[in-house]
Design an enzyme around this catalytic site. Sequence first.
Site, short mmCIF file in Angstrom:
data_model
loop_
_atom_site.label_atom_id
_atom_site.label_comp_id
_atom_site.label_asym_id
_atom_site.label_seq_id
_atom_site.Cartn_x
_atom_site.Cartn_y
_atom_site.Cartn_z
N LYS A 66 115.83 46.68 2.69
CA LYS A 66 116.41 46.25 1.41
C LYS A 66 117.79 45.65 1.65
O LYS A 66 118.55 46.17 2.47
CB LYS A 66 116.49 47.47 0.48
CG LYS A 66 116.92 47.15 -0.95
CD LYS A 66 116.83 48.40 -1.82
CE LYS A 66 117.24 48.13 -3.25
NZ LYS A 66 117.17 49.35 -4.10
N SER A 68 114.28 53.62 -7.93
CA SER A 68 114.07 52.30 -7.31
C SER A 68 113.20 52.26 -6.08
O SER A 68 112.82 51.18 -5.64
CB SER A 68 115.42 51.68 -6.98
OG SER A 68 115.95 51.11 -8.14
N SER A 93 114.32 48.87 -8.24
CA SER A 93 114.96 47.69 -7.71
C SER A 93 114.54 47.33 -6.28
O SER A 93 114.81 46.20 -5.84
CB SER A 93 116.48 47.90 -7.73
OG SER A 93 116.85 48.94 -6.84
N1 GLN Z 1 116.16 51.17 -12.82
C1 GLN Z 1 117.27 52.06 -12.62
C2 GLN Z 1 118.55 51.31 -12.87
O1 GLN Z 1 118.49 50.18 -13.14
C3 GLN Z 1 117.23 52.66 -11.25
C4 GLN Z 1 117.68 51.73 -10.20
C5 GLN Z 1 117.77 52.34 -8.84
O2 GLN Z 1 117.18 53.38 -8.57
N2 GLN Z 1 118.54 51.69 -7.98
O3 GLN Z 1 119.61 51.84 -12.79
#
Ligand code: GLN
Length: 482
Positions: free
Chosen positions: A69, A168, A144
């Site tokens: 990532k 994410s 994400s």
């Molecule tokens: N969807 C969640 C957010 O936007 C989690 C994102 C994540 O785990 N990085 O904060």
Amino acid sequence: MTLALSKDIQTGALSAVDLVQKSVQAAQTENLNSFLWLNNSALKDAAAVDARVAAGEKLPLAGYPLAVKDNIVLSGMKATAGSKILENFVSPYTSTALQRLINAGAVVIGKVNCDEFGMGSSGENSAYGATKNPRDHTRVPGGSSSGSAAAVAQGLVSGALGTDTGGSIRLPAAFCGCLGMKPTYGRVSRYGVIAYASSLDQVGPLARRTEDLAALLEVMSGHDPMDATSLHAPTDFSSALTKDIRGWKIGVVQEALASGNSAGVLGALEATKAALKDLGATVEEVSLPSLANALAAYYLIACPEASSNLARYDGMVYSHRAYGSDLNEVMATSRGQGFGGEVKRRILMGTYALSSGYYDAYYSKALRARAMIAADFAKVFLGVDALLLPTAPSPAFELGAKADPLEMYLTDVDTVAVNLAGLPAISIPFGYEENGSYSNSNGLPIGVQFIAPILEDTRLLTISAQLEAYSKAAFLQPVQHL
Ligand code: GLN
């Protein structure tokens, strides 16, 4: 523990160069927008692995093709975290987790797409364009860690690193049909991970086989002097793979079933419960009353932490720099140009919730809710070994379907509580949704989520290995095998 693939490389049946060559080719020609930057030295790195093996070194991850990532840094490569503000940032150092994997023989194929700074649930918040779901190109891969899950499910790589602040890793794993695990907070060092919300962020693996998750975790976890929050804890994960779940008690979280789950998701849960019983576990209903507050508490904690972490991108030391007639104008214009809409929204929400006059009403209240959620989990774990609930209320939705940010945040309803409590959790593919109902053979992938008590990560691997063996069909084969 050495992976089957790496064993073949150790015995000379396969060369790291051949394997990595296949992966590089797949990454060069992929059509999902999962890879942002390819590692130009992947083949050279693979040759170095072959040479180390030939010299007699035992490498548990010899030749393992890995996607990373883009918020995890690797020396000499770009690390943008999906943001325009870091578009020209080349990291001068490597994150601890990644360095450990490389030392064990893994080869980085490239850096993969993600929502900007990890903020998003669909992969659409990247400054470099959305990633597509490998099973249906009109749908989102989840976020994400969008590129990580898409690359793994498509079979472009064997495994990937993601980060999970509020779901994410688990959410994209569920949407794309692969495994994704968020370890206990502190299991894996955050040194070299571009911060979103530091009290919630955690690095974890995505792969198609449970043994890969165990091997990756075994190598990358453990204390790191460069991260004061990293834990001194045993790092034997592979022995979990040979255990069974006979006599285990699995609690099904009632609050997560209350409403809003699609028929496919409910079907996957029923199928999972039946499988658990066949495997010798008992399944019972449990209640986590404070779960209802998790989503609000999460966003009221994640945004303030993000607003503070993102203050460093001011165009002065590093990051995008705009022209301006004075210091303030340079900073404001640099940030205005560099950050995307969702990131700006979160910085605004975060600074608002932290400002005097609102701190007590929002931030401090959210911290109290967080403590109640952790206490609720601790209580429920007195009676059960692990919890079962959906990873998300529905399978992957269409690209562009959730333009309303609040609607997007609701996608995280089943995942964020885990991060607030620092617990380990996994998403396991267990069937599909086809034409509005559950199918065990075709359609959009569905993930089921298991949660374990703090530092009991191995329980999740045991459950995953057992379910994987029980139902090969539910574990999707990659589109092109690697
Ligand atoms: N969807 C969640 C957010 O936007 C989690 C994102 C994540 O785990 N990085 O904060």
